[in-house]
Design an enzyme around this catalytic site. Structure first.
Site, PDB file in Angstrom:
ATOM      1  N   ASN A  61      29.483  -2.759   7.751  1.00 37.72           N
ATOM      2  CA  ASN A  61      28.343  -2.406   6.895  1.00 37.72           C
ATOM      3  C   ASN A  61      28.709  -1.138   6.122  1.00 37.72           C
ATOM      4  O   ASN A  61      28.732  -0.053   6.691  1.00 37.72           O
ATOM      5  CB  ASN A  61      27.111  -2.172   7.790  1.00 37.72           C
ATOM      6  CG  ASN A  61      25.925  -1.650   7.008  1.00 37.72           C
ATOM      7  OD1 ASN A  61      25.911  -1.692   5.775  1.00 37.72           O
ATOM      8  ND2 ASN A  61      24.923  -1.154   7.732  1.00 37.72           N
ATOM      9  N   TRP A  62      28.995  -1.311   4.848  1.00 34.27           N
ATOM     10  CA  TRP A  62      29.455  -0.166   4.047  1.00 34.27           C
ATOM     11  C   TRP A  62      28.314   0.755   3.627  1.00 34.27           C
ATOM     12  O   TRP A  62      28.547   1.826   3.082  1.00 34.27           O
ATOM     13  CB  TRP A  62      30.182  -0.652   2.799  1.00 34.27           C
ATOM     14  CG  TRP A  62      31.481  -1.354   3.055  1.00 34.27           C
ATOM     15  CD1 TRP A  62      32.018  -1.705   4.269  1.00 34.27           C
ATOM     16  CD2 TRP A  62      32.419  -1.810   2.075  1.00 34.27           C
ATOM     17  NE1 TRP A  62      33.215  -2.344   4.102  1.00 34.27           N
ATOM     18  CE2 TRP A  62      33.493  -2.429   2.752  1.00 34.27           C
ATOM     19  CE3 TRP A  62      32.451  -1.775   0.679  1.00 34.27           C
ATOM     20  CZ2 TRP A  62      34.574  -2.980   2.089  1.00 34.27           C
ATOM     21  CZ3 TRP A  62      33.536  -2.330   0.007  1.00 34.27           C
ATOM     22  CH2 TRP A  62      34.592  -2.923   0.712  1.00 34.27           C
ATOM     23  N   LYS A  63      27.074   0.319   3.797  1.00 36.50           N
ATOM     24  CA  LYS A  63      25.897   1.098   3.380  1.00 36.50           C
ATOM     25  C   LYS A  63      26.052   1.508   1.899  1.00 36.50           C
ATOM     26  O   LYS A  63      26.631   0.761   1.117  1.00 36.50           O
ATOM     27  CB  LYS A  63      25.698   2.307   4.286  1.00 36.50           C
ATOM     28  CG  LYS A  63      25.751   1.926   5.769  1.00 36.50           C
ATOM     29  CD  LYS A  63      25.262   2.996   6.676  1.00 36.50           C
ATOM     30  CE  LYS A  63      25.502   2.584   8.112  1.00 36.50           C
ATOM     31  NZ  LYS A  63      24.802   3.394   9.081  1.00 36.50           N
ATOM     32  N   HIS A  91      18.054  -3.839   9.485  1.00 37.90           N
ATOM     33  CA  HIS A  91      18.823  -2.647   9.874  1.00 37.90           C
ATOM     34  C   HIS A  91      17.853  -1.489  10.097  1.00 37.90           C
ATOM     35  O   HIS A  91      16.847  -1.364   9.390  1.00 37.90           O
ATOM     36  CB  HIS A  91      19.842  -2.301   8.786  1.00 37.90           C
ATOM     37  CG  HIS A  91      20.819  -1.270   9.240  1.00 37.90           C
ATOM     38  ND1 HIS A  91      20.509   0.071   9.253  1.00 37.90           N
ATOM     39  CD2 HIS A  91      22.071  -1.380   9.746  1.00 37.90           C
ATOM     40  CE1 HIS A  91      21.544   0.743   9.738  1.00 37.90           C
ATOM     41  NE2 HIS A  91      22.513  -0.117  10.047  1.00 37.90           N
ATOM     42  N   GLU A 102      17.909   1.493   9.305  1.00 38.68           N
ATOM     43  CA  GLU A 102      17.657   2.346   8.128  1.00 38.68           C
ATOM     44  C   GLU A 102      16.621   1.701   7.213  1.00 38.68           C
ATOM     45  O   GLU A 102      15.796   2.396   6.623  1.00 38.68           O
ATOM     46  CB  GLU A 102      18.981   2.630   7.398  1.00 38.68           C
ATOM     47  CG  GLU A 102      19.842   3.591   8.207  1.00 38.68           C
ATOM     48  CD  GLU A 102      21.343   3.418   8.045  1.00 38.68           C
ATOM     49  OE1 GLU A 102      21.794   2.791   7.069  1.00 38.68           O
ATOM     50  OE2 GLU A 102      22.074   3.917   8.921  1.00 38.68           O
ATOM     51  N   GLU A 120      21.610  -2.945  17.902  1.00 35.46           N
ATOM     52  CA  GLU A 120      22.052  -1.634  17.425  1.00 35.46           C
ATOM     53  C   GLU A 120      21.079  -0.575  17.929  1.00 35.46           C
ATOM     54  O   GLU A 120      20.050  -0.322  17.267  1.00 35.46           O
ATOM     55  CB  GLU A 120      22.070  -1.607  15.899  1.00 35.46           C
ATOM     56  CG  GLU A 120      23.024  -2.600  15.282  1.00 35.46           C
ATOM     57  CD  GLU A 120      23.508  -2.107  13.926  1.00 35.46           C
ATOM     58  OE1 GLU A 120      24.715  -1.887  13.795  1.00 35.46           O
ATOM     59  OE2 GLU A 120      22.688  -1.911  13.024  1.00 35.46           O
ATOM     60  N   GLY A 122      25.545   6.007  13.675  1.00 32.27           N
ATOM     61  CA  GLY A 122      25.991   7.158  12.886  1.00 32.27           C
ATOM     62  C   GLY A 122      25.965   8.478  13.629  1.00 32.27           C
ATOM     63  O   GLY A 122      26.100   9.541  13.029  1.00 32.27           O
ATOM     64  N   SER A 136      28.151   3.432  16.411  1.00 34.82           N
ATOM     65  CA  SER A 136      29.322   4.265  16.703  1.00 34.82           C
ATOM     66  C   SER A 136      30.438   3.500  17.424  1.00 34.82           C
ATOM     67  O   SER A 136      31.117   4.039  18.299  1.00 34.82           O
ATOM     68  CB  SER A 136      28.912   5.519  17.485  1.00 34.82           C
ATOM     69  OG  SER A 136      28.022   6.299  16.703  1.00 34.82           O
ATOM     70  N   GLY A 195      29.550   0.501  11.112  1.00 39.74           N
ATOM     71  CA  GLY A 195      29.174   1.298   9.945  1.00 39.74           C
ATOM     72  C   GLY A 195      30.336   2.180   9.520  1.00 39.74           C
ATOM     73  O   GLY A 195      31.279   1.739   8.858  1.00 39.74           O
ATOM     74  N   GLY A 196      30.295   3.449   9.926  1.00 44.31           N
ATOM     75  CA  GLY A 196      31.280   4.450   9.492  1.00 44.31           C
ATOM     76  C   GLY A 196      32.725   3.982   9.582  1.00 44.31           C
ATOM     77  O   GLY A 196      33.505   4.166   8.633  1.00 44.31           O
TER      78      GLY A 196
HETATM   79  C1  PEP Z   1      25.357   0.537  11.321  1.00 44.81           C
HETATM   80  O1  PEP Z   1      24.828   1.258  10.495  1.00 44.81           O
HETATM   81  O2  PEP Z   1      25.096  -0.671  11.366  1.00 44.81           O
HETATM   82  C2  PEP Z   1      26.280   1.150  12.276  1.00 44.81           C
HETATM   83  C3  PEP Z   1      26.594   0.492  13.354  1.00 44.81           C
HETATM   84  O3  PEP Z   1      26.744   2.407  11.942  1.00 44.81           O
HETATM   85  P1  PEP Z   1      27.852   3.274  12.740  1.00 44.81           P
HETATM   86  O4  PEP Z   1      28.946   2.342  13.170  1.00 44.81           O
HETATM   87  O5  PEP Z   1      28.313   4.280  11.751  1.00 44.81           O
HETATM   88  O6  PEP Z   1      27.143   3.875  13.903  1.00 44.81           O
END
Ligand code: PEP
Length: 249
Positions: free
Chosen positions: A9-11, A94, A96, A166, A172, A212, A233-234
């Protein structure tokens, strides 16, 4: 069918050129690796159709879609538009989107149904915030997200849905759920699906972990019997890290 999936997920990150370079690196790696694991990337909407031109094994997801088919909804993007730009999947629910855009389980149910009607595969996110975990309400919260969000889907529709657990406190933050915490919730989700549908369907459902997840912990998370991959994500923004996570299976 239950599959191994790693989705990035590049956001709201990358401009088009960097996004194309990142996608090309992931595609090159996927070609070498073969098709044991389904690799999905979710770039911003604006990149989808260009990235589609440089990907083949790597599948594309959108990060959201409208709950409406078409019409006067300024700023919205419909499932048909996403399909026409090359997306096969769509991330819905998600944390967010839930937190900043106030998307609730009822709206998400509408989005999931429309996405499925149009032929997009939803990656439906669920997960508790820290206060809910500390209050012992994590299972109640996730049950509500799943029962309301997936309400009214028949077996054929549900077979197209991927679940992503999640925990919001892990997204994050650099704090990852322990493998035992992830497994506990994934097993709970699978049992819940067995209650909503049946054991066979529960066994065939793909349930991803997100929060994470990185090269240093992916292997122990993915080793759990009910963890079928990750939503990343990251760590999906660096090709080397993302590739290492895909290789963690
Ligand atoms: C996400 O936003 O779906 C996610 C899992 O982010 P991160 O891996 O950065 O925690």
């Amino acid at each position: 069918m239950r599959k191994k999936i790693v989705a990035g997920n590049w956001k709201m990150h990358t401009l088009l050129k960097e996004g194309m370079e990142l996608a090309e690196k992931v595609e090159r790696f996927s070609k070498e690796k073969g098709d044991d694991v389904i690799v999905v990337i979710a770039p911003p909407f604006t990149h989808l159709s260009k990235i589609r031109e440089v990907t083949d094994l790597v599948k594309l997801a959108a990060q959201n879609c409208s709950s409406e088919e078409s019409g006067a909804y300024t700023g919205e993007v419909s499932p048909d538009m996403l399909l026409s730009a090359g997306a096969e999947y769509v991330i819905l629910g998600h944390s967010e989107r839930r937190a900043y855009y106030h998307e609730d389980n009822h709206l998400l149910n509408k989005k999931i149904r429309l996405a499925l009607d149009k032929g997009l595969k939803p990656i439906y996110c669920c997960g508790e915030v820290l206060a809910e975990r500390e209050a012992g309400k994590l299972f109640e919260v996730v049950k509500d997200q799943l029962t309301v969000g997936l309400q009214g889907l028949n077996t054929a529709q549900f077979s197209q849905v991927i679940i992503a657990y999640e925990p919001v406190w892990a997204i994050g933050t650099g704090i990852t759920a322990t493998p035992a915490q992830a497994q506990e919730m994934h097993a709970f989700i699978r049992n819940l699906i067995a209650d909503m549908y049946d054991d066979r369907i529960a066994g065939e459902t793909t349930i991803l972990y997100g929060g994470s997840c990185k090269p240093s912990n992916a292997r122990e998370l993915f080793a759990n019997p009910d963890v079928d991959g990750g939503l990343i994500g990251g760590a999906s923004l660096k090709a080397e890290d993302f590739i290492q996570i895909v290789n963690a299976f």
